[in-house]
Motif scaffolding. Sequence first.
Motif, PDB file in Angstrom:
ATOM      1  N   PHE A  15     -12.242-105.655  28.750  1.00  0.00           N
ATOM      2  CA  PHE A  15     -12.965-105.708  27.478  1.00  0.00           C
ATOM      3  C   PHE A  15     -11.971-105.751  26.319  1.00  0.00           C
ATOM      4  CE2 PHE A  15     -16.267-104.548  30.229  1.00  0.00           C
ATOM      5  CZ  PHE A  15     -17.487-104.638  29.578  1.00  0.00           C
ATOM      6  N   ILE A  16     -12.252-106.603  25.345  1.00  0.00           N
ATOM      7  CA  ILE A  16     -11.425-106.641  24.138  1.00  0.00           C
ATOM      8  C   ILE A  16     -12.157-105.866  23.044  1.00  0.00           C
ATOM      9  CG2 ILE A  16     -10.317-108.828  24.703  1.00  0.00           C
ATOM     10  CD1 ILE A  16     -12.228-110.122  22.588  1.00  0.00           C
ATOM     11  N   CYS A  17     -11.408-105.382  22.064  1.00  0.00           N
ATOM     12  CA  CYS A  17     -11.997-104.649  20.930  1.00  0.00           C
ATOM     13  C   CYS A  17     -12.046-105.589  19.732  1.00  0.00           C
ATOM     14  CB  CYS A  17     -11.138-103.459  20.551  1.00  0.00           C
ATOM     15  SG  CYS A  17     -11.078-102.200  21.802  1.00  0.00           S
ATOM     16  N   ILE A  18     -13.169-105.585  19.048  1.00  0.00           N
ATOM     17  CA  ILE A  18     -13.262-106.299  17.778  1.00  0.00           C
ATOM     18  C   ILE A  18     -13.798-105.324  16.741  1.00  0.00           C
ATOM     19  CG2 ILE A  18     -14.369-108.161  16.491  1.00  0.00           C
ATOM     20  CD1 ILE A  18     -14.265-109.866  18.910  1.00  0.00           C
ATOM     21  N   TYR A  19     -12.999-105.077  15.727  1.00  0.00           N
ATOM     22  CA  TYR A  19     -13.413-104.239  14.606  1.00  0.00           C
ATOM     23  C   TYR A  19     -13.902-105.169  13.488  1.00  0.00           C
ATOM     24  CZ  TYR A  19     -10.865-100.272  16.625  1.00  0.00           C
ATOM     25  OH  TYR A  19     -10.428 -99.264  17.434  1.00  0.00           O
ATOM     26  N   PRO A  20     -14.868-104.731  12.684  1.00  0.00           N
ATOM     27  CA  PRO A  20     -15.339-105.563  11.570  1.00  0.00           C
ATOM     28  C   PRO A  20     -14.216-106.005  10.621  1.00  0.00           C
ATOM     29  CG  PRO A  20     -16.844-103.752  11.925  1.00  0.00           C
ATOM     30  CD  PRO A  20     -15.670-103.513  12.826  1.00  0.00           C
ATOM     31  N   ALA A  21     -13.181-105.194  10.471  1.00  0.00           N
ATOM     32  CA  ALA A  21     -12.067-105.536   9.570  1.00  0.00           C
ATOM     33  C   ALA A  21     -11.380-106.842   9.994  1.00  0.00           C
ATOM     34  CB  ALA A  21     -11.051-104.404   9.537  1.00  0.00           C
ATOM     35  N   ALA A  40     -13.407-116.313   7.378  1.00  0.00           N
ATOM     36  CA  ALA A  40     -13.849-114.917   7.473  1.00  0.00           C
ATOM     37  C   ALA A  40     -15.188-114.718   6.757  1.00  0.00           C
ATOM     38  CB  ALA A  40     -12.783-114.008   6.878  1.00  0.00           C
ATOM     39  N   VAL A  41     -15.813-113.566   7.018  1.00  0.00           N
ATOM     40  CA  VAL A  41     -17.141-113.238   6.514  1.00  0.00           C
ATOM     41  C   VAL A  41     -17.030-112.075   5.538  1.00  0.00           C
ATOM     42  CG1 VAL A  41     -19.473-112.591   7.236  1.00  0.00           C
ATOM     43  CG2 VAL A  41     -17.994-113.780   8.819  1.00  0.00           C
ATOM     44  N   GLU A  42     -17.961-111.996   4.587  1.00  0.00           N
ATOM     45  CA  GLU A  42     -17.938-110.884   3.643  1.00  0.00           C
ATOM     46  C   GLU A  42     -18.566-109.650   4.279  1.00  0.00           C
ATOM     47  OE1 GLU A  42     -19.794-109.739  -0.684  1.00  0.00           O
ATOM     48  OE2 GLU A  42     -19.318-111.824  -0.274  1.00  0.00           O
ATOM     49  N   ASN A  43     -17.756-108.609   4.430  1.00  0.00           N
ATOM     50  CA  ASN A  43     -18.185-107.309   4.953  1.00  0.00           C
ATOM     51  C   ASN A  43     -19.094-107.383   6.193  1.00  0.00           C
ATOM     52  OD1 ASN A  43     -16.765-105.981   2.913  1.00  0.00           O
ATOM     53  ND2 ASN A  43     -18.484-106.193   1.509  1.00  0.00           N
ATOM     54  N   PRO A  44     -18.580-107.886   7.317  1.00  0.00           N
ATOM     55  CA  PRO A  44     -19.403-107.899   8.528  1.00  0.00           C
ATOM     56  C   PRO A  44     -19.561-106.476   9.077  1.00  0.00           C
ATOM     57  CG  PRO A  44     -17.175-108.551   9.060  1.00  0.00           C
ATOM     58  CD  PRO A  44     -17.238-108.398   7.566  1.00  0.00           C
ATOM     59  N   THR A  45     -20.629-106.222   9.812  1.00  0.00           N
ATOM     60  CA  THR A  45     -20.820-104.913  10.432  1.00  0.00           C
ATOM     61  C   THR A  45     -20.651-105.046  11.941  1.00  0.00           C
ATOM     62  OG1 THR A  45     -23.188-105.209  10.752  1.00  0.00           O
ATOM     63  CG2 THR A  45     -22.483-104.246   8.656  1.00  0.00           C
ATOM     64  N   SER A  46     -20.402-103.920  12.597  1.00  0.00           N
ATOM     65  CA  SER A  46     -20.233-103.952  14.049  1.00  0.00           C
ATOM     66  C   SER A  46     -21.531-104.390  14.732  1.00  0.00           C
ATOM     67  CB  SER A  46     -19.784-102.587  14.561  1.00  0.00           C
ATOM     68  OG  SER A  46     -20.642-101.582  14.123  1.00  0.00           O
ATOM     69  N   THR A  47     -22.666-104.046  14.151  1.00  0.00           N
ATOM     70  CA  THR A  47     -23.954-104.443  14.722  1.00  0.00           C
ATOM     71  C   THR A  47     -24.125-105.954  14.680  1.00  0.00           C
ATOM     72  OG1 THR A  47     -24.803-102.385  13.785  1.00  0.00           O
ATOM     73  CG2 THR A  47     -26.419-103.904  14.694  1.00  0.00           C
ATOM     74  N   VAL A  76     -20.331 -95.315   6.597  1.00  0.00           N
ATOM     75  CA  VAL A  76     -20.968 -95.746   7.836  1.00  0.00           C
ATOM     76  C   VAL A  76     -20.883 -97.269   7.971  1.00  0.00           C
ATOM     77  CG1 VAL A  76     -23.163 -95.786   9.088  1.00  0.00           C
ATOM     78  CG2 VAL A  76     -22.508 -93.763   7.798  1.00  0.00           C
ATOM     79  N   GLN A  77     -20.946 -97.975   6.854  1.00  0.00           N
ATOM     80  CA  GLN A  77     -20.903 -99.445   6.852  1.00  0.00           C
ATOM     81  C   GLN A  77     -19.638 -99.968   7.539  1.00  0.00           C
ATOM     82  OE1 GLN A  77     -20.758-101.032   2.910  1.00  0.00           O
ATOM     83  NE2 GLN A  77     -20.304-103.101   3.578  1.00  0.00           N
ATOM     84  N   TYR A  78     -18.534 -99.259   7.394  1.00  0.00           N
ATOM     85  CA  TYR A  78     -17.259 -99.733   7.921  1.00  0.00           C
ATOM     86  C   TYR A  78     -16.941 -99.184   9.312  1.00  0.00           C
ATOM     87  CZ  TYR A  78     -16.645-101.261   3.152  1.00  0.00           C
ATOM     88  OH  TYR A  78     -16.816-101.878   1.944  1.00  0.00           O
ATOM     89  N   ARG A  79     -17.850 -98.386   9.856  1.00  0.00           N
ATOM     90  CA  ARG A  79     -17.619 -97.802  11.170  1.00  0.00           C
ATOM     91  C   ARG A  79     -18.047 -98.759  12.260  1.00  0.00           C
ATOM     92  NH1 ARG A  79     -19.641 -91.660  10.547  1.00  0.00           N
ATOM     93  NH2 ARG A  79     -18.052 -91.054   9.082  1.00  0.00           N
ATOM     94  N   GLY A  80     -17.559 -98.490  13.463  1.00  0.00           N
ATOM     95  CA  GLY A  80     -18.011 -99.228  14.624  1.00  0.00           C
ATOM     96  C   GLY A  80     -16.932-100.118  15.202  1.00  0.00           C
ATOM     97  N   ARG A  81     -17.007-100.259  16.520  1.00  0.00           N
ATOM     98  CA  ARG A  81     -16.095-101.136  17.240  1.00  0.00           C
ATOM     99  C   ARG A  81     -16.923-101.806  18.315  1.00  0.00           C
ATOM    100  NH1 ARG A  81     -11.214 -98.312  20.322  1.00  0.00           N
ATOM    101  NH2 ARG A  81     -12.828 -97.535  21.705  1.00  0.00           N
ATOM    102  N   VAL A  82     -16.693-103.080  18.539  1.00  0.00           N
ATOM    103  CA  VAL A  82     -17.426-103.821  19.549  1.00  0.00           C
ATOM    104  C   VAL A  82     -16.477-104.123  20.698  1.00  0.00           C
ATOM    105  CG1 VAL A  82     -18.824-105.870  20.014  1.00  0.00           C
ATOM    106  CG2 VAL A  82     -18.891-104.828  17.768  1.00  0.00           C
ATOM    107  N   ARG A  83     -16.864-103.747  21.903  1.00  0.00           N
ATOM    108  CA  ARG A  83     -16.081-104.073  23.097  1.00  0.00           C
ATOM    109  C   ARG A  83     -16.781-105.251  23.769  1.00  0.00           C
ATOM    110  NH1 ARG A  83     -12.782 -99.646  24.859  1.00  0.00           N
ATOM    111  NH2 ARG A  83     -11.747-101.276  26.042  1.00  0.00           N
ATOM    112  N   ILE A  84     -16.029-106.290  24.078  1.00  0.00           N
ATOM    113  CA  ILE A  84     -16.587-107.507  24.672  1.00  0.00           C
ATOM    114  C   ILE A  84     -15.817-107.828  25.939  1.00  0.00           C
ATOM    115  CG2 ILE A  84     -16.961-109.977  24.325  1.00  0.00           C
ATOM    116  CD1 ILE A  84     -17.034-109.326  21.300  1.00  0.00           C
ATOM    117  N   GLN A  85     -16.542-108.115  27.005  1.00  0.00           N
ATOM    118  CA  GLN A  85     -15.869-108.495  28.243  1.00  0.00           C
ATOM    119  C   GLN A  85     -15.480-109.961  28.142  1.00  0.00           C
ATOM    120  OE1 GLN A  85     -18.034-107.985  31.904  1.00  0.00           O
ATOM    121  NE2 GLN A  85     -16.221-108.378  33.141  1.00  0.00           N
TER     122      GLN A  85
END
Length: 144
Positions: A15-21, A40-47, A76-85
Amino acid sequence: MAVSAAASPADKERFICIYPAYLNNKKTIAEGRRIPIDKAVENPTSTEIQDVCAAVGFNVLLEKNKMYPREWNRDVQYRGRVRIQLKQDDGNPCLPQFPTRKSVMLYAAETIPKLKTRTQKMGGSDQSLQQGEGGKKGKGKKKK
C-alpha cells in the motif's frame, strides 16, 4: 473494496500513502506538494482522494486521524491519509493504467474537481471568478 484497519503489516507493504498535501495547489514543493502546480487541486481532503481511488477500483484504506508531518495546521480539514494498494503480492500493478504512485496522484488530482461535492459548491463561485478575471482587464484601467 476497503481493507479492514486490522490488516497485517505484510498486507500494508503493497500500500502507498497519499496525503492531501501531495495534491494541494496551495502548497509549495517544500511544504509537501508532489505534483505540478497546474495539475494540483485546491485543498483536497482525504475523503475525496479515497472516493476517486475507490471508484476506479483500487483497494483503499482511509486513516482519518493520521497527519502529514509537514502540515502545521491541525484542523480536521487537513487530517487524514489514504492507503492505496498499488501492487499485488507478486509485484505487478493492481490496475495496469496506474503503474506508479505519481500516476495515481495525477489521476486523483484530475478527478477530484469533477466530484459532485466540488461542482455543486464551486459551480457558482468558479463562474464569478472567471467573470471577475475577464472584467478586471477592462474595468481596472477605467477605475484609475
